[in-house]
Design a protein around this motif. Structure first.
Motif, PDB file in Angstrom:
ATOM      1  N   ARG A 449     -43.050 -60.444 -53.422  1.00 23.33           N
ATOM      2  CA  ARG A 449     -44.044 -60.760 -54.244  1.00 23.33           C
ATOM      3  C   ARG A 449     -43.625 -61.692 -55.652  1.00 23.33           C
ATOM      4  NH1 ARG A 449     -47.287 -56.336 -56.350  1.00 23.33           N
ATOM      5  NH2 ARG A 449     -46.301 -55.110 -54.474  1.00 23.33           N
ATOM      6  N   SER A 450     -44.720 -62.434 -56.055  1.00 23.23           N
ATOM      7  CA  SER A 450     -44.205 -63.403 -57.182  1.00 23.23           C
ATOM      8  C   SER A 450     -44.628 -62.657 -58.331  1.00 23.23           C
ATOM      9  CB  SER A 450     -45.123 -64.562 -57.026  1.00 23.23           C
ATOM     10  OG  SER A 450     -44.885 -65.364 -56.070  1.00 23.23           O
ATOM     11  N   VAL A 451     -43.735 -62.453 -59.612  1.00 22.14           N
ATOM     12  CA  VAL A 451     -44.077 -61.758 -60.519  1.00 22.14           C
ATOM     13  C   VAL A 451     -43.969 -62.651 -61.878  1.00 22.14           C
ATOM     14  CG1 VAL A 451     -43.430 -59.878 -62.071  1.00 22.14           C
ATOM     15  CG2 VAL A 451     -43.269 -59.750 -59.659  1.00 22.14           C
ATOM     16  N   SER A 452     -44.973 -62.733 -62.719  1.00 20.44           N
ATOM     17  CA  SER A 452     -44.702 -63.639 -63.972  1.00 20.44           C
ATOM     18  C   SER A 452     -44.206 -62.628 -65.002  1.00 20.44           C
ATOM     19  CB  SER A 452     -46.177 -64.138 -64.291  1.00 20.44           C
ATOM     20  OG  SER A 452     -46.686 -65.020 -63.401  1.00 20.44           O
ATOM     21  N   ALA A 453     -43.408 -63.802 -65.917  1.00 20.40           N
ATOM     22  CA  ALA A 453     -42.820 -63.161 -67.077  1.00 20.40           C
ATOM     23  C   ALA A 453     -43.913 -62.271 -67.775  1.00 20.40           C
ATOM     24  CB  ALA A 453     -42.193 -64.042 -67.809  1.00 20.40           C
ATOM     25  N   GLY A 454     -43.684 -61.190 -68.185  1.00 18.43           N
ATOM     26  CA  GLY A 454     -44.641 -60.320 -69.310  1.00 18.43           C
ATOM     27  C   GLY A 454     -45.485 -59.502 -68.670  1.00 18.43           C
ATOM     28  N   ARG A 455     -45.474 -59.447 -67.382  1.00 19.41           N
ATOM     29  CA  ARG A 455     -46.179 -58.644 -66.519  1.00 19.41           C
ATOM     30  C   ARG A 455     -45.198 -57.156 -66.484  1.00 19.41           C
ATOM     31  NH1 ARG A 455     -50.760 -59.997 -63.674  1.00 19.41           N
ATOM     32  NH2 ARG A 455     -50.738 -58.552 -61.975  1.00 19.41           N
ATOM     33  N   PHE A 456     -46.165 -56.065 -66.238  1.00 18.26           N
ATOM     34  CA  PHE A 456     -45.581 -54.822 -66.203  1.00 18.26           C
ATOM     35  C   PHE A 456     -45.262 -54.621 -64.713  1.00 18.26           C
ATOM     36  CE2 PHE A 456     -47.725 -53.921 -70.151  1.00 18.26           C
ATOM     37  CZ  PHE A 456     -46.597 -53.121 -70.732  1.00 18.26           C
ATOM     38  N   ILE A 457     -44.067 -54.188 -64.585  1.00 16.28           N
ATOM     39  CA  ILE A 457     -43.588 -53.843 -62.915  1.00 16.28           C
ATOM     40  C   ILE A 457     -43.205 -52.751 -62.816  1.00 16.28           C
ATOM     41  CG2 ILE A 457     -42.907 -56.439 -62.438  1.00 16.28           C
ATOM     42  CD1 ILE A 457     -40.209 -55.655 -62.954  1.00 16.28           C
ATOM     43  N   GLY A 458     -43.453 -52.279 -61.520  1.00 13.81           N
ATOM     44  CA  GLY A 458     -42.945 -50.816 -61.106  1.00 13.81           C
ATOM     45  C   GLY A 458     -42.044 -50.970 -60.090  1.00 13.81           C
ATOM     46  N   LEU A 459     -40.954 -50.124 -60.168  1.00 10.09           N
ATOM     47  CA  LEU A 459     -39.902 -50.052 -59.075  1.00 10.09           C
ATOM     48  C   LEU A 459     -39.910 -48.648 -58.468  1.00 10.09           C
ATOM     49  CD1 LEU A 459     -38.781 -51.922 -61.836  1.00 10.09           C
ATOM     50  CD2 LEU A 459     -37.094 -52.640 -60.003  1.00 10.09           C
ATOM     51  N   LEU A 460     -39.756 -48.699 -57.279  1.00  9.47           N
ATOM     52  CA  LEU A 460     -39.479 -47.527 -56.421  1.00  9.47           C
ATOM     53  C   LEU A 460     -38.242 -47.648 -55.671  1.00  9.47           C
ATOM     54  CD1 LEU A 460     -40.415 -44.716 -55.563  1.00  9.47           C
ATOM     55  CD2 LEU A 460     -41.806 -46.004 -53.818  1.00  9.47           C
ATOM     56  N   SER A 476     -50.575 -46.341 -63.198  1.00 10.08           N
ATOM     57  CA  SER A 476     -51.328 -45.762 -62.138  1.00 10.08           C
ATOM     58  C   SER A 476     -50.728 -45.941 -60.522  1.00 10.08           C
ATOM     59  CB  SER A 476     -52.790 -45.717 -62.277  1.00 10.08           C
ATOM     60  OG  SER A 476     -53.159 -45.452 -63.678  1.00 10.08           O
ATOM     61  N   ALA A 477     -50.861 -47.298 -60.433  1.00 11.84           N
ATOM     62  CA  ALA A 477     -50.568 -47.850 -59.254  1.00 11.84           C
ATOM     63  C   ALA A 477     -49.194 -47.424 -58.777  1.00 11.84           C
ATOM     64  CB  ALA A 477     -50.311 -49.491 -58.897  1.00 11.84           C
ATOM     65  N   LEU A 478     -48.105 -47.310 -59.575  1.00 12.79           N
ATOM     66  CA  LEU A 478     -46.833 -46.789 -59.325  1.00 12.79           C
ATOM     67  C   LEU A 478     -46.780 -45.464 -58.908  1.00 12.79           C
ATOM     68  CD1 LEU A 478     -43.629 -47.474 -58.952  1.00 12.79           C
ATOM     69  CD2 LEU A 478     -43.472 -46.789 -61.580  1.00 12.79           C
ATOM     70  N   ILE A 479     -47.519 -44.519 -59.632  1.00 17.61           N
ATOM     71  CA  ILE A 479     -47.594 -43.327 -59.299  1.00 17.61           C
ATOM     72  C   ILE A 479     -48.252 -43.023 -57.899  1.00 17.61           C
ATOM     73  CG2 ILE A 479     -48.662 -40.834 -59.919  1.00 17.61           C
ATOM     74  CD1 ILE A 479     -46.395 -42.065 -61.591  1.00 17.61           C
ATOM     75  N   SER A 480     -49.005 -43.764 -57.344  1.00 17.26           N
ATOM     76  CA  SER A 480     -49.775 -43.517 -56.152  1.00 17.26           C
ATOM     77  C   SER A 480     -48.842 -43.867 -55.280  1.00 17.26           C
ATOM     78  CB  SER A 480     -50.948 -44.582 -56.300  1.00 17.26           C
ATOM     79  OG  SER A 480     -52.049 -44.329 -57.034  1.00 17.26           O
ATOM     80  N   GLU A 481     -47.708 -44.818 -55.452  1.00 19.66           N
ATOM     81  CA  GLU A 481     -46.925 -45.382 -54.540  1.00 19.66           C
ATOM     82  C   GLU A 481     -45.697 -43.900 -54.356  1.00 19.66           C
ATOM     83  OE1 GLU A 481     -46.238 -47.716 -52.336  1.00 19.66           O
ATOM     84  OE2 GLU A 481     -47.851 -48.814 -53.052  1.00 19.66           O
ATOM     85  N   VAL A 482     -45.469 -43.361 -55.655  1.00 20.95           N
ATOM     86  CA  VAL A 482     -44.519 -42.398 -55.666  1.00 20.95           C
ATOM     87  C   VAL A 482     -44.830 -40.995 -54.898  1.00 20.95           C
ATOM     88  CG1 VAL A 482     -43.159 -40.807 -57.300  1.00 20.95           C
ATOM     89  CG2 VAL A 482     -43.433 -43.236 -57.644  1.00 20.95           C
ATOM     90  N   ILE A 483     -46.031 -40.684 -55.127  1.00 19.48           N
ATOM     91  CA  ILE A 483     -46.390 -39.026 -54.816  1.00 19.48           C
ATOM     92  C   ILE A 483     -46.634 -39.166 -53.451  1.00 19.48           C
ATOM     93  CG2 ILE A 483     -47.012 -38.667 -57.127  1.00 19.48           C
ATOM     94  CD1 ILE A 483     -49.961 -38.905 -56.202  1.00 19.48           C
ATOM     95  N   THR A 484     -46.567 -37.928 -52.874  1.00 20.12           N
ATOM     96  CA  THR A 484     -46.917 -37.707 -51.468  1.00 20.12           C
ATOM     97  C   THR A 484     -47.810 -36.587 -51.367  1.00 20.12           C
ATOM     98  OG1 THR A 484     -44.980 -36.182 -50.950  1.00 20.12           O
ATOM     99  CG2 THR A 484     -44.770 -38.580 -50.658  1.00 20.12           C
ATOM    100  N   PRO A 485     -48.287 -36.188 -50.396  1.00 17.79           N
ATOM    101  CA  PRO A 485     -49.098 -34.648 -50.321  1.00 17.79           C
ATOM    102  C   PRO A 485     -48.176 -33.504 -50.546  1.00 17.79           C
ATOM    103  CG  PRO A 485     -49.686 -36.071 -48.342  1.00 17.79           C
ATOM    104  CD  PRO A 485     -48.633 -36.583 -48.940  1.00 17.79           C
ATOM    105  N   GLN A 486     -46.903 -33.628 -50.422  1.00 16.14           N
ATOM    106  CA  GLN A 486     -45.990 -32.448 -50.970  1.00 16.14           C
ATOM    107  C   GLN A 486     -45.558 -32.632 -52.380  1.00 16.14           C
ATOM    108  OE1 GLN A 486     -45.278 -34.591 -48.181  1.00 16.14           O
ATOM    109  NE2 GLN A 486     -46.642 -32.912 -46.790  1.00 16.14           N
ATOM    110  N   THR A 487     -45.777 -33.658 -52.988  1.00 18.88           N
ATOM    111  CA  THR A 487     -45.356 -33.656 -54.437  1.00 18.88           C
ATOM    112  C   THR A 487     -46.111 -32.586 -55.184  1.00 18.88           C
ATOM    113  OG1 THR A 487     -44.903 -36.137 -54.084  1.00 18.88           O
ATOM    114  CG2 THR A 487     -45.178 -35.057 -56.358  1.00 18.88           C
TER     115      THR A 487
END
Length: 536
Positions: A449-460, A476-487
């Motif tokens: 992905r292309s990321v511009s300076a100053g944008r918030f980025i989420g790392l998993l 919110s998008a990062l947490i959606s990537e992190v959690i599973t049904p077992q979390t």
């Protein structure tokens, strides 16, 4: 192997190699030197103090832009005095100061010039001690200076000068038990003198290009030479730097000498480094504060240090297993300490701790075994080198982030066996998912992905999985990537750049959007990352 040049001129590169060689030697030998320590008090830290002082010098030289030997020796002297630890470390710093004086203004040095500079170092070391005692490092230093005199006059190759100095020093070292009854009764030579021989031997290895890895020479364990408790009339080892300092070294000596013993004063460029054993550290500091601003104040109760050594030598170790953990912020350190980490080493991204930081943490502890949590992929190697140096009493669990460390610590039980703890902590560490949120500092193309300076980025797990203009969307998008049904639980550790109010707002936002998961909030205090996130 480095090939010795035919022209006998010593360059700045040669000087770096010598000091690096000396440091590697101390990484091998410092504990063996500690075991010799009985004078002036049996606190068992001479080797450690000299090693840490040399470590400070090597870091300064590694970062120094200069290439000429005069400027590098001045850098080394400044690094030594600022990083000096204990009586032996301050004396070693004065050796560097004398060397710097002898090499001042030189681009390169002949063997004779470098030999004379080392003799200046010996002289400065001797002058730094208020009441020189024969049978100590100073006796060995005098022997070294005398032994090297002929080779210096004849301008022999510098390795030959060092070899002559080492042989003369060894002869004087062997005499130290005859000069100090406490050494003779313990059946040892002087620890500081042995350290000085190790320093010169390491310099010789360095100049000869012998680049041996610092494999452990730790067959000796920390022990005392006498099982009797000692009475220490001046129990507080007091160290500090006055910078700037308005007092001369001689005037400071006049004031401080009546207040204790083992006084060592190291001056340089408007500052004064003080080491003294005293019964009244407050009086010492009150006197010194009238000379200028005090820095790096350190007061240790040597009676406690001696008791610690007795505990080790009698196998009455206070804990079977202890944990040392790396923390990138005060909040992280406090959490780890509450969870049972007895040693905290500061470090993380852009501030990786050195091997001697881990060695010092182990040496300061009171356990039979240690588990180290490096908590960063760039720290694992230094932690592993510590394990290589110390041996089977240390195990590194290769945690690469803070959530893994927290998970491992929650599984730690000091009452369980070493092996049981390693198994439980490893299993728990590998069960946690780790993520983080920060801001892109430059335009980049990463992880598809292309990321511009100053944008918030989420790392998993270290890879960018989301980016957004605002923190709410990115989180919110990062947490959606992190959690599973077992979390069941998501823990947020907010960094030094996030206020408690903003952190609480984000916690409430996530609690509303992810109502089936418990959202917990902690102050991590870490730099660079707005949030570090764990999911279990």
């Amino acid at each position: 192997m480095f090939v010795q040049p035919s022209v006998e001129m010593i360059t700045g590169g040669d000087f770096r190699r010598m000091i690096n060689g000396a440091y590697r030697t101390f990484l091998r030998e410092y504990e063996a030197i500690n075991c010799l320590n009985v004078f002036p008090v049996p606190d068992g830290d001479t080797g450690t103090n000299m090693m840490l002082t040399l470590g400070a010098v090597t870091r300064v030289l590694a970062q120094a832009p200069e290439s000429d030997i005069g400027a590098l020796s001045k850098r080394a002297a400044d690094g030594a005095i600022m990083g000096a630890r204990g009586n032996s470390g301050v004396i070693l710093s004065q050796i560097f100061r004398g060397i710097a004086r002898g090499l001042q203004g030189k681009n390169e040095a002949t063997s004779s010039e470098l030999g004379k500079a080392f003799q200046y170092g010996i002289l400065y070391a001797y002058r730094a001690v208020a009441r020189p005692v024969e049978g100590t490092i100073l006796t060995v230093a005098k022997g070294i200076a005398k032994g090297a005199r002929r080779t210096v006059r004849e301008n022999l190759p510098f390795p030959e000068i060092l070899s002559a100095a080492i042989e003369a020093g060894k002869e004087e070292l062997a005499r130290t038990p005859e000069l100090l009854p406490i050494l003779k009764s313990a059946g040892v030579v002087d620890a500081g003198g042995q350290g000085l021989i190790a320093f010169l031997s390491g310099c010789l290895d360095g100049i000869n290009g012998i680049d041996s890895a610092p494999e452990a020479n730790f067959s000796q364990t920390l022990k005392t030479t006498s099982q009797e408790k000692v009475e220490i009339s001046h129990p507080y080892c007091t160290e500090f730097i006055v910078d700037p300092c308005s007092q001369t070294t001689q005037a400071a000596k006049t004031v401080l000498e009546p207040l204790g013993e083992s006084l060592v004063l190291a001056g340089g460029d408007g500052l004064l480094k003080v080491h003294i054993h005293t019964a009244r550290p407050g009086t010492v500091l009150e006197s010194a504060i009238t000379w200028g601003t005090l820095h790096d104040i350190k007061i240790d109760n040597m009676a406690d240090q001696h008791e610690h050594r007795l505990v080790h030598s009698n196998d009455g170790i206070l804990a079977k297993t202890a944990v040392i953990s790396v923390a990138a912020g005060d909040g992280q350190a406090e959490i780890m300490h509450r969870l049972g980490a007895v040693g905290i080493v500061s470090g993380g991204d852009t501030m990786n701790p050195a091997v001697e930081d881990f060695l010092a943490a182990v040496h300061a502890g009171k356990a039979e075994h240690y588990i180290i949590l490096p908590n960063n992929k760039n720290v694992v190697l230094a932690a592993s080198q510590t394990q290589k140096l110390i041996g089977d009493s240390v195990t590194v669990l290769p945690s690469v982030n803070m959530p893994q460390a927290i998970a491992a610590l929650t599984a730690f039980d000091p009452d369980k066996s070493y092996d049981a703890n390693i198994a439980a902590m490893t299993q728990r560490m590998n069960s946690v998912k780790a993520a983080s949120l920060t801001i892109a500092v430059r335009d980049s193309q990463a992880d598809g992905r292309s990321v511009s300076a100053g944008r918030f980025i989420g790392l998993l797990e270290g890879k960018i999985v989301t980016d957004a203009e605002d923190i709410d969307t990115a989180l919110s998008a990062l947490i959606s990537e992190v959690i599973t049904p077992q979390t069941e639980v998501v823990s947020l550790y907010y960094g030094s750049g996030v206020s408690s109010g903003e952190a609480e707002r984000l916690q409430a936002l996530l609690a509303q959007r992810f109502s089936n998961v418990q959202i917990e909030l902690y102050n991590g205090g870490q730099p660079y990352y707005h949030l570090i996130i764990s999911a279990e």
